[in-house]
Scaffold this motif. Structure first.
Motif, PDB file in Angstrom:
ATOM      1  N   GLY A 265       0.838  -1.190   0.000  1.00 61.19           N
ATOM      2  CA  GLY A 265       0.000   0.000   0.000  1.00 61.19           C
ATOM      3  C   GLY A 265       0.876   1.244   0.000  1.00 61.19           C
ATOM      4  N   PRO A 266       0.468   2.306  -0.661  1.00 56.47           N
ATOM      5  CA  PRO A 266       1.282   3.521  -0.726  1.00 56.47           C
ATOM      6  C   PRO A 266       1.290   4.282   0.604  1.00 56.47           C
ATOM      7  CG  PRO A 266      -0.823   3.916  -1.792  1.00 56.47           C
ATOM      8  CD  PRO A 266      -0.800   2.454  -1.428  1.00 56.47           C
ATOM      9  N   ASP A 267       2.427   4.892   0.930  1.00 54.75           N
ATOM     10  CA  ASP A 267       2.535   5.697   2.139  1.00 54.75           C
ATOM     11  C   ASP A 267       2.110   7.122   1.819  1.00 54.75           C
ATOM     12  OD1 ASP A 267       3.059   6.087   4.822  1.00 54.75           O
ATOM     13  OD2 ASP A 267       5.174   6.596   4.501  1.00 54.75           O
ATOM     14  N   LEU A 268       0.855   7.241   1.389  1.00 61.12           N
ATOM     15  CA  LEU A 268       0.286   8.518   0.979  1.00 61.12           C
ATOM     16  C   LEU A 268      -0.933   8.835   1.848  1.00 61.12           C
ATOM     17  CD1 LEU A 268       0.353   8.049  -2.918  1.00 61.12           C
ATOM     18  CD2 LEU A 268       2.055   9.225  -1.487  1.00 61.12           C
ATOM     19  N   ARG A 269      -1.243  10.106   1.961  1.00 62.88           N
ATOM     20  CA  ARG A 269      -2.378  10.541   2.773  1.00 62.88           C
ATOM     21  C   ARG A 269      -3.676   9.886   2.293  1.00 62.88           C
ATOM     22  NH1 ARG A 269      -1.703  15.630   1.925  1.00 62.88           N
ATOM     23  NH2 ARG A 269      -0.452  16.243   3.710  1.00 62.88           N
ATOM     24  N   SER A 270      -3.806   9.647   0.989  1.00 69.34           N
ATOM     25  CA  SER A 270      -5.030   9.049   0.442  1.00 69.34           C
ATOM     26  C   SER A 270      -5.222   7.604   0.891  1.00 69.34           C
ATOM     27  CB  SER A 270      -5.016   9.108  -1.087  1.00 69.34           C
ATOM     28  OG  SER A 270      -3.889   8.417  -1.596  1.00 69.34           O
ATOM     29  N   ASN A 271      -4.161   6.998   1.441  1.00 67.90           N
ATOM     30  CA  ASN A 271      -4.237   5.629   1.939  1.00 67.90           C
ATOM     31  C   ASN A 271      -4.214   5.594   3.463  1.00 67.90           C
ATOM     32  OD1 ASN A 271      -4.260   2.729   1.572  1.00 67.90           O
ATOM     33  ND2 ASN A 271      -2.072   2.697   2.073  1.00 67.90           N
ATOM     34  N   MET A 272      -4.562   6.715   4.082  1.00 65.17           N
ATOM     35  CA  MET A 272      -4.477   6.815   5.544  1.00 65.17           C
ATOM     36  C   MET A 272      -5.803   7.259   6.150  1.00 65.17           C
ATOM     37  SD  MET A 272      -0.850   8.851   5.981  1.00 65.17           S
ATOM     38  CE  MET A 272       0.660   8.311   5.185  1.00 65.17           C
TER      39      MET A 272
ATOM     40  N   ARG B 224     -15.768   0.903   2.571  1.00 67.10           N
ATOM     41  CA  ARG B 224     -16.383   0.721   1.244  1.00 67.10           C
ATOM     42  C   ARG B 224     -16.823   2.078   0.718  1.00 67.10           C
ATOM     43  NH1 ARG B 224     -20.531  -4.321   2.613  1.00 67.10           N
ATOM     44  NH2 ARG B 224     -18.920  -5.824   3.300  1.00 67.10           N
ATOM     45  N   ASN B 225     -16.890   2.176  -0.587  1.00 72.15           N
ATOM     46  CA  ASN B 225     -17.438   3.380  -1.209  1.00 72.15           C
ATOM     47  C   ASN B 225     -18.939   3.217  -1.358  1.00 72.15           C
ATOM     48  OD1 ASN B 225     -15.039   4.852  -1.574  1.00 72.15           O
ATOM     49  ND2 ASN B 225     -14.517   3.668  -3.391  1.00 72.15           N
ATOM     50  N   LYS B 226     -19.681   4.290  -1.079  1.00 66.72           N
ATOM     51  CA  LYS B 226     -21.129   4.280  -1.258  1.00 66.72           C
ATOM     52  C   LYS B 226     -21.502   5.610  -1.894  1.00 66.72           C
ATOM     53  CE  LYS B 226     -25.429   3.227   1.211  1.00 66.72           C
ATOM     54  NZ  LYS B 226     -26.016   2.888   2.534  1.00 66.72           N
ATOM     55  N   GLY B 227     -21.613   5.588  -3.212  1.00 69.12           N
ATOM     56  CA  GLY B 227     -21.808   6.834  -3.934  1.00 69.12           C
ATOM     57  C   GLY B 227     -20.567   7.692  -3.792  1.00 69.12           C
ATOM     58  N   LYS B 228     -20.751   8.934  -3.352  1.00 70.51           N
ATOM     59  CA  LYS B 228     -19.612   9.827  -3.132  1.00 70.51           C
ATOM     60  C   LYS B 228     -19.055   9.715  -1.720  1.00 70.51           C
ATOM     61  CE  LYS B 228     -21.148  13.296  -6.497  1.00 70.51           C
ATOM     62  NZ  LYS B 228     -21.495  14.733  -6.692  1.00 70.51           N
ATOM     63  N   ASP B 229     -19.694   8.905  -0.905  1.00 71.76           N
ATOM     64  CA  ASP B 229     -19.278   8.775   0.489  1.00 71.76           C
ATOM     65  C   ASP B 229     -18.386   7.554   0.683  1.00 71.76           C
ATOM     66  OD1 ASP B 229     -20.864  10.980   1.208  1.00 71.76           O
ATOM     67  OD2 ASP B 229     -22.635   9.694   1.425  1.00 71.76           O
ATOM     68  N   THR B 230     -17.633   7.576   1.760  1.00 75.49           N
ATOM     69  CA  THR B 230     -16.855   6.417   2.188  1.00 75.49           C
ATOM     70  C   THR B 230     -17.438   5.968   3.517  1.00 75.49           C
ATOM     71  OG1 THR B 230     -14.854   7.290   1.147  1.00 75.49           O
ATOM     72  CG2 THR B 230     -14.575   5.524   2.748  1.00 75.49           C
TER      73      THR B 230
ATOM     74  N   HIS C 270     -10.176  14.721   3.606  1.00 78.20           N
ATOM     75  CA  HIS C 270      -9.123  14.528   2.590  1.00 78.20           C
ATOM     76  C   HIS C 270      -9.552  13.437   1.622  1.00 78.20           C
ATOM     77  CE1 HIS C 270      -8.187  11.100   5.182  1.00 78.20           C
ATOM     78  NE2 HIS C 270      -7.310  10.671   4.295  1.00 78.20           N
ATOM     79  N   VAL C 271      -8.913  13.386   0.480  1.00 77.24           N
ATOM     80  CA  VAL C 271      -9.224  12.390  -0.546  1.00 77.24           C
ATOM     81  C   VAL C 271      -8.789  11.005  -0.056  1.00 77.24           C
ATOM     82  CG1 VAL C 271      -8.743  11.605  -2.883  1.00 77.24           C
ATOM     83  CG2 VAL C 271      -8.994  14.065  -2.415  1.00 77.24           C
ATOM     84  N   ILE C 272      -9.711  10.046  -0.128  1.00 80.09           N
ATOM     85  CA  ILE C 272      -9.419   8.683   0.299  1.00 80.09           C
ATOM     86  C   ILE C 272      -9.581   7.740  -0.896  1.00 80.09           C
ATOM     87  CG2 ILE C 272     -10.174   6.761   1.778  1.00 80.09           C
ATOM     88  CD1 ILE C 272     -11.121   8.874   3.794  1.00 80.09           C
ATOM     89  N   GLU C 273      -8.585   6.904  -1.119  1.00 85.74           N
ATOM     90  CA  GLU C 273      -8.621   5.943  -2.215  1.00 85.74           C
ATOM     91  C   GLU C 273      -8.685   4.539  -1.627  1.00 85.74           C
ATOM     92  OE1 GLU C 273      -8.831   6.645  -5.338  1.00 85.74           O
ATOM     93  OE2 GLU C 273      -8.275   8.783  -5.392  1.00 85.74           O
ATOM     94  N   LEU C 274      -9.591   3.714  -2.160  1.00 92.15           N
ATOM     95  CA  LEU C 274      -9.647   2.313  -1.750  1.00 92.15           C
ATOM     96  C   LEU C 274      -8.946   1.498  -2.827  1.00 92.15           C
ATOM     97  CD1 LEU C 274     -13.269   1.984  -0.302  1.00 92.15           C
ATOM     98  CD2 LEU C 274     -11.163   2.755   0.787  1.00 92.15           C
ATOM     99  N   TYR C 275      -7.742   1.056  -2.519  1.00 88.58           N
ATOM    100  CA  TYR C 275      -6.904   0.364  -3.508  1.00 88.58           C
ATOM    101  C   TYR C 275      -7.301  -1.098  -3.625  1.00 88.58           C
ATOM    102  CZ  TYR C 275      -4.059   4.567  -3.146  1.00 88.58           C
ATOM    103  OH  TYR C 275      -3.611   5.880  -3.163  1.00 88.58           O
TER     104      TYR C 275
END
Length: 287
Positions: free
Chosen positions: A233-240, A259-265, A282-287
């Motif tokens: 996993g990346p050591d980025l804010r989006s993965n935290m 999980r993603n639900k529409g625009k929400d996490t 902040h932007v959150i990515e589910l890898y």
């Protein structure tokens, strides 16, 4: 065992420019050289900051003043053993500013001393984690004099791309920070409140009368990597995520899942079959 009373730190002439020009290793050399060896500002500049140049001591003076160290602190630990020095500092463990001094001296001993010199595990138990240094940098430098409404944008503007040592230019000044600073900036963004349950852990010395940034050094939280680093996993804010210890553990046991639900996490409790929308700044990515 010899111990000394340390004069109060004085931030009257504090400014971040010189402090941010140099690395944490150089900060440690300057603090140790000033408080233990009793070196002059010119000696500190020539030996640790600007070798080969004819400086007047202004660079090390800026670093020392940023940390609240003044003439009264010069050579105060001269002739003392590393354990005696760190034990003296442990009397001030409730003050985050003294914690920074403690860790700089400890880091210098670690780099230039011996294993015996660092036999101070009992003393270190008095101090909060090293992360206080990053929190103090964020409070005293990066968000200094920034209005509360602008703090979130300021925190997000710290780039998490690049290696372990990061730099950012602002108003013609180059600021140095680390990957750990990114983690601390995430906690500050959420004021150390858990993104799932909203809980916050308070340290001794906290007061609700402090301003937002003044409270940070008295708060605690965990940073969770959504996709673990062990699984690339990346050591980025989006993965935290910023979490309390209880929710953090539930992610690691598998009870909680994002999980993603529409625009929400959302956070799904796998055991209870419940879901909760997480606080998201902040932007959150589910890898």
């Amino acid at each position: 065992m010899k111990q000394v009373v340390i004069p109060p730190l004085n931030f009257t002439n504090s400014r971040p420019m010189e402090f941010n020009t140099y690395s944490p290793e150089q900060h440690a050399c300057v603090v140790y050289g000033w408080m233990v060896d009793g070196k002059t500002n010119r000696e500190l500049d020539s030996q640790y900051l600007c070798p080969g140049h004819n400086y007047h001591g202004y660079q090390s003076m800026g670093i020392l003043h940023y940390l609240g160290l003044v003439r009264e602190h010069q050579g105060i630990f001269r002739g003392m053993t590393p354990f005696e020095i760190l034990a003296s500092l442990s009397e001030y463990a409730s003050d985050p500013n003294y914690c920074m001094i403690f860790y700089y001296i400890r880091d210098y001993i670690a780099a230039h001393g011996s294993v015996v010199d660092l036999d101070c595990s009992e003393v270190e138990k008095s101090f909060p984690k090293d992360s206080l240094r990053e929190q103090s940098w964020i409070k005293n430098t990066w968000t200094r004099n920034v209005m509360d409404n602008d703090i979130n944008g300021r925190l997000i503007s710290l780039s998490d791309e690049g290696g372990a040592d990061k730099t950012i230019m602002c108003r013609d000044v180059v600021y140095h920070y680390s990957s750990q600073t990114i983690k601390e900036s995430l906690k500050c963004l959420y004021d150390f409140h858990c993104q799932v349950c909203g809980e916050v852990i308070l340290r001794t010395g906290w007061s609700g009368k402090y301003s937002r940034s003044e409270q940070w050094v008295y708060l605690n939280a965990d940073v969770h990597h959504i996709l673990p680093l062990s699984k690339h996993g990346p050591d980025l804010r989006s993965n935290m995520l910023c979490l309390c210890p209880t929710c953090h553990r539930k992610f690691h046991t598998g009870e909680f899942e994002l999980r993603n639900k529409g625009k929400d996490t959302i956070c799904v409790d796998q055991l209870l079959g419940m879901e909760k929308q997480i606080t998201k700044k902040h932007v959150i990515e589910l890898y």
